[in-house]
Motif scaffolding. Structure first.
Motif, PDB file in Angstrom:
ATOM      1  N   ARG A 114      13.880  -7.653 -35.149  1.00 27.11           N
ATOM      2  CA  ARG A 114      13.905  -7.149 -36.531  1.00 27.11           C
ATOM      3  C   ARG A 114      14.144  -8.298 -37.507  1.00 27.11           C
ATOM      4  NH1 ARG A 114      18.009  -2.426 -38.106  1.00 27.11           N
ATOM      5  NH2 ARG A 114      19.456  -3.809 -37.020  1.00 27.11           N
TER       6      ARG A 114
ATOM      7  N   GLU B 176      11.623  -9.534 -40.556  1.00 25.99           N
ATOM      8  CA  GLU B 176      12.037  -9.664 -41.951  1.00 25.99           C
ATOM      9  C   GLU B 176      11.825 -11.092 -42.449  1.00 25.99           C
ATOM     10  OE1 GLU B 176      15.663  -7.924 -43.266  1.00 25.99           O
ATOM     11  OE2 GLU B 176      15.587  -6.276 -41.818  1.00 25.99           O
TER      12      GLU B 176
ATOM     13  N   TYR C 124      13.774   0.050 -35.098  1.00 28.04           N
ATOM     14  CA  TYR C 124      14.056  -0.991 -36.074  1.00 28.04           C
ATOM     15  C   TYR C 124      12.784  -1.480 -36.765  1.00 28.04           C
ATOM     16  CZ  TYR C 124      18.675  -1.289 -33.783  1.00 28.04           C
ATOM     17  OH  TYR C 124      19.919  -1.014 -33.267  1.00 28.04           O
ATOM     18  N   MET C 125      11.660  -1.464 -36.032  1.00 30.61           N
ATOM     19  CA  MET C 125      10.410  -1.851 -36.674  1.00 30.61           C
ATOM     20  C   MET C 125      10.044  -0.886 -37.788  1.00 30.61           C
ATOM     21  SD  MET C 125       7.782  -3.455 -33.855  1.00 30.61           S
ATOM     22  CE  MET C 125       7.867  -2.153 -32.641  1.00 30.61           C
TER      23      MET C 125
ATOM     24  N   ALA D  14      11.851  -2.272 -40.671  1.00 28.31           N
ATOM     25  CA  ALA D  14      11.419  -3.617 -41.050  1.00 28.31           C
ATOM     26  C   ALA D  14       9.986  -3.647 -41.578  1.00 28.31           C
ATOM     27  CB  ALA D  14      11.543  -4.561 -39.850  1.00 28.31           C
TER      28      ALA D  14
ATOM     29  N   ASN E  64      18.997  -1.307 -46.646  1.00 31.72           N
ATOM     30  CA  ASN E  64      19.009  -2.166 -45.467  1.00 31.72           C
ATOM     31  C   ASN E  64      20.395  -2.799 -45.408  1.00 31.72           C
ATOM     32  OD1 ASN E  64      18.129  -3.541 -43.216  1.00 31.72           O
ATOM     33  ND2 ASN E  64      16.801  -4.975 -44.310  1.00 31.72           N
TER      34      ASN E  64
END
Length: 873
Positions: free
Chosen positions: A618, A622, A663-664, A667, A758
């Motif tokens: 992740r 980012e 998590y993707m 992100a 986030n």
């Protein structure tokens, strides 16, 4: 080339095409097979493989379970015979021309029809059409296919070859072949011979459909909707139609129609044999096809009709997306760009690498394809890279990607090897490449053709060159294949799509790949014991591969290792399902010790490894997005598995989402607040992939792990079209508390949209002062499943919900169904939950309320697994 006796390797049809005139008779379904030197025939299913037919008959055990792979290595050393009898349908018997069509034979196969050999095939990726009417009878036809052992066919080639360049992922030792890595000699899926995430199971069989196709006078053999010029005002297309005629037809008419557009007709004389007709089509103000996040996936329904004397001879309907797509490679201030331009607009590519969903390809059906494409779409991916060691995928896969707006980076099927590219092998490859370019080129999702995976990197960077004279010949063949033959085919057959010779690749630097000149496979943070922050310190124009491994989930583990008593990371069965070897497990455990937590048992090792994988990747994603406009793409290795295994996948073989997949989803949001942390400062960014400027308020809170807000900052934030903007920073030394006690939460609220948040810890998990949370949950029954609401008193890292023994769909024997449709997933999982907050998640489940509560487990990274007490339900 193929040792074909009577064969024309021609396009037959895509799954989204419908023929009006030709009559089809499927020969799929029930066949029978036997070991060539055996005596008894057994039932077989087509499409299928020798292995799956042996499993179905109880002649071998499932090679995915335990050490079963070892017990099936004899299968690829044997020859096999498949046969079936059939009668001609009345409709087909009335046709003047009947072809026998094979979509895929794996791999060395002699085909006999009524005692006459009509085809010898030696390419898994190539389709075949053989005129068969002269051999067919109304009743009692016998079709027989003799499959030669790929080991016996290719071993002499290995023995005779002057130099061996060691395709290192070929697991020849597991196949009892010692160092004889023969995979490069077969035009067959490379991963069948083993990979660092897959078993060595070298299949044979009729792996795609078989049919008879009858026609009279002429048939449409292939259509290419060449998109010569596309913009918002006009789309100029040339429809190229290949027609096969069995006689001269002096007054043929081809009519092209499309929804909402005036039909266009062409009158022509057809000559016996192959004819190519060209029809220009102009569409004013076209409804453009866009990838996910950029606009609608508009599709046009094109119909081609072939007539003679007013009689319909053949017709075909295709679903076509109108768009322009190119890979821009231009010199700029950073080096040379590597970015995709869709309909004139640069697009940041967010996605993953894609491998075959199973070793046994025929059991990957529509549900499995839909599941993996839907899972990619669900987390915001707009690109998948079809990797070069697998297969050119089924038409359905590409049609689903068309529908979901997921672009395809399409490798040709060459990976991590030097191939004997000369003579018959070269001719074979040319036929394969042409067939698959023709088959796939009309899909709106096709964005790039790539010559190979890592072959250039291998030749120049992996120390495989021998220093012998043959190196010059190997390089000559290499250049012929990737710099001449394949690009020439793409330019001729799919001129609207870009081509690159290899991945990774930079134009002037094969010997020293330059990340400022091309795409990058960043593996150093995985292969070396260096901080995972290295992912954030590196820079490239495009990341086409990178990742970090984790163990398969506990529910998957219990399927391939049913006896879990005393298991640990080094247990024999766990290592057997870890194809990266002992080094891979050690890398995982080193990372846990260096940056996360040392697990106290194997279930913790599984869980910690998955959290580590998710966090590390992740942050890399980012970072790549913050690096715009230098960087224009990030493709994680990998989205899927081909069997139950420890790997880099974000979803395991059953479709269970690991933390990384969740998590993707965060992100890859089109608008993303993001933080970068190093030893000196914390910086806050706003990243946007939208085509209009975004502006609003950014609320930044530094909070300790017990819920106390120690620093608050409010900003007016703005990001231009597709921009990454650094908004604010603070020196680490200026923070009110040590970094080890803090995390930062960013919430961006656009002027006319929902807010998005986030958060990021300011240190590694290992260095953070994390209190032990007291987790609790409420469970509510709802339609089709349950809602679980989790709350915590202090910051809870990686909150994990599990249904012990309840996530996989099981058969009556308690075994999960093969493929990628067996798993149920919580709507969110493995999430970080700040102090005093709660989060509700949903899971679809047929369990009764009592069963659900009995199976539900909950934990965080520093709290032990708990089952809900009766009072907490």
């Amino acid at each position: 080339m193929n040792k074909q006796i009577i064969c024309c390797a021609a396009i037959f049809f895509c799954c989204f095409a419908a023929f009006a005139s030709p009559s089809r008779q499927s020969l799929d379904g029930k066949w029978e097979f036997k070991q060539a030197r055996g005596f008894n025939y057994y039932p077989a299913v087509v499409p299928g493989t020798v292995h799956t037919d042996l499993i179905a008959e109880g002649l071998i055990e499932d090679p995915y379970i335990g050490f079963g792979e070892r017990a099936v290595q004899w299968v690829d050393k044997e020859d096999w015979i498949y046969r079936r009898s059939f009668d001609l349908s009345d409709e087909l018997a009335a046709c003047g021309h009947i072809d026998l069509c094979f979509d895929g034979l794996d791999t060395y196969a002699d085909v006999t029809l009524n005692g006459v050999r009509i085809l010898s095939s030696d390419n898994m990726f190539l389709r075949h059409r053989i005129q068969a009417d002269s051999l067919l009878k109304p009743e009692g036809n016998m079709l027989e296919i003799y499959f030669h052992s790929p080991v016996k066919v290719d071993m002499p080639k290995w023995e005779a070859y002057p130099v061996h360049y060691n395709p290192r992922n070929d697991q020849s030792e597991n196949g009892a072949l010692l160092d004889r890595k023969i995979s490069i000699f077969a035009r067959k899926a490379g991963y069948h011979y083993g990979w660092d995430w897959g078993p060595r199971i070298v299949t044979s069989g009729i792996w795609r459909s078989v049919c008879l196709e009858g026609w009279c006078d002429a048939r449409i053999d292939d259509i290419f909707y060449r998109q010569d010029s596309v913009d918002a005002r006009t789309a100029e297309l040339t429809v190229l139609v290949d027609v096969a005629a069995d006689r001269d037809i002096p007054s043929a008419e081809l009519r092209i129609s499309c929804d909402g557009i005036k039909p266009v007709s062409l009158k022509s004389t057809l000559r016996k044999g192959r004819n190519t007709l060209s029809v220009p089509v102009s569409i004013r103000k076209p409804r453009l096809w866009w990838c996910r996040g950029m606009g609608p996936q508009s599709m046009y329904s094109f119909n081609a009709e072939l007539r003679s004397g007013g009689k319909l001879i053949d017709s075909r309907t295709d679903s076509i997306g109108i768009r322009s797509i190119k890979l821009e490679r231009e010199d700029d201030a950073y080096g040379r760009s590597f970015r995709f331009i869709l309909n004139g607009i640069p697009v940041f590519m967010k996605g993953a690498n894609y491998i075959p969903n199973d070793v046994f390809l025929p059991r990957v059906g529509p549900q499995e394809y839909k599941r993996v494409v839907d899972d990619a779409a669900a987390v915001g991916m707009n690109m998948l890279r079809v990797w070069g060691g697998g297969v050119y995928e089924d038409d359905l896969f590409y049609s689903l990607c068309d529908r979901e707006g997921i672009l395809i980076w399409q490798d040709f099927m060459f990976s991590c090897s030097i191939y004997p590219y000369e003579g018959d092998f070269r001719s074979n490859v040319l036929a394969e490449a042409e067939d698959n370019i023709r088959r796939l080129r009309n899909h709106a999702s096709i964005a790039l053709w790539c010559g190979n995976n890592e072959c250039s990197d291998m030749w120049y960077g992996w120390g495989v060159q021998t220093g012998k004279d043959f190196d010059k010949e190997a390089l000559k063949q290499f250049n012929q294949q990737y710099y001449h033959d394949l690009p020439e085919l793409v330019a001729r057959l799919s001129p609207d799509i870009s081509y690159v010779p290899s991945s990774p690749w930079s134009p002037e630097g094969e010997r020293n790949l330059d990340p400022m000149m091309g795409d990058t496979h960043l593996w150093a943070p995985w292969t070396k014991r260096i901080p995972s922050s290295e992912f954030e310190r590196r820079h490239s124009r495009f990341y086409s591969e990178y990742g970090f491994q984790s163990f398969a989930g506990i529910e998957t583990l219990m399927q391939f290792a049913p006896d879990t008593t005393g298991l640990n990371a080094d247990s024999e069965v766990i290592m057997f399902h870890q194809r990266g070897g002992a080094a891979a497990n050690q890398r995982i455990m080193n990372k846990l010790a260096d940056e996360f937590l040392v697990p106290g048992n194997f279930p913790e090792a599984i869980y910690f490894s998955q959290i580590a994988q998710g966090d590390i990747v992740r942050r890399a994603i980012e970072s790549h997005r913050r690096d715009k406009p230098l960087c224009w793409g990030t493709l994680v290795w990998q989205i899927n598995d081909c069997w139950p295994v420890a790997s880099w996948a974000s979803r395991d073989w059953y479709g269970t989402w690991k933390p990384l997949h969740y998590y993707m989803r965060d992100a890859y949001r089109d608008v993303l607040p993001s933080a970068y942390v190093d030893k000196k400062e914390v910086s806050v960014w706003l990243v946007s992939d939208r085509q209009d400027p975004v502006e609003g308020k950014m609320h930044i809170v530094f909070e300790d792990y017990r819920g106390r807000k120690v620093l608050v900052k409010d900003l007016v934030a703005r990001a231009s079209c597709g921009e990454a903007q650094k908004l604010w920073s603070i020196a680490v030394g200026s923070l009110p508390l040590p970094a080890s006690e803090l995390f930062v939460r960013m919430t961006f609220t656009p002027s006319h949209d929902e807010s998005c948040s986030n958060l990021r810890m300011l240190t590694s998990v290992r260095d953070a002062v994390l209190p032990v949370p007291e987790l609790s949950a409420r469970v509510s029954k709802c339609e089709r499943g349950y809602e679980v609401t989790v709350s915590t008193d202090v910051f809870a890292k990686g909150v994990y919900l599990n249904l012990r023994g309840g996530l996989l769909a099981l058969d009556e024997d308690g075994k999960a169904r093969p493929g990628t449709c067996a798993a149920s997933n919580f709507s969110d999982n493995y999430f970080d939950l700040p102090a005093g907050e709660e989060k509700s998640v949903f899971i679809e489940s047929a369990l009764s309320p009592v069963e659900f509560l009995e199976k539900l487990e909950l934990r965080s990274i520093v709290s032990p697994t708990i089952s809900l007490p009766a009072s907490g339900r």
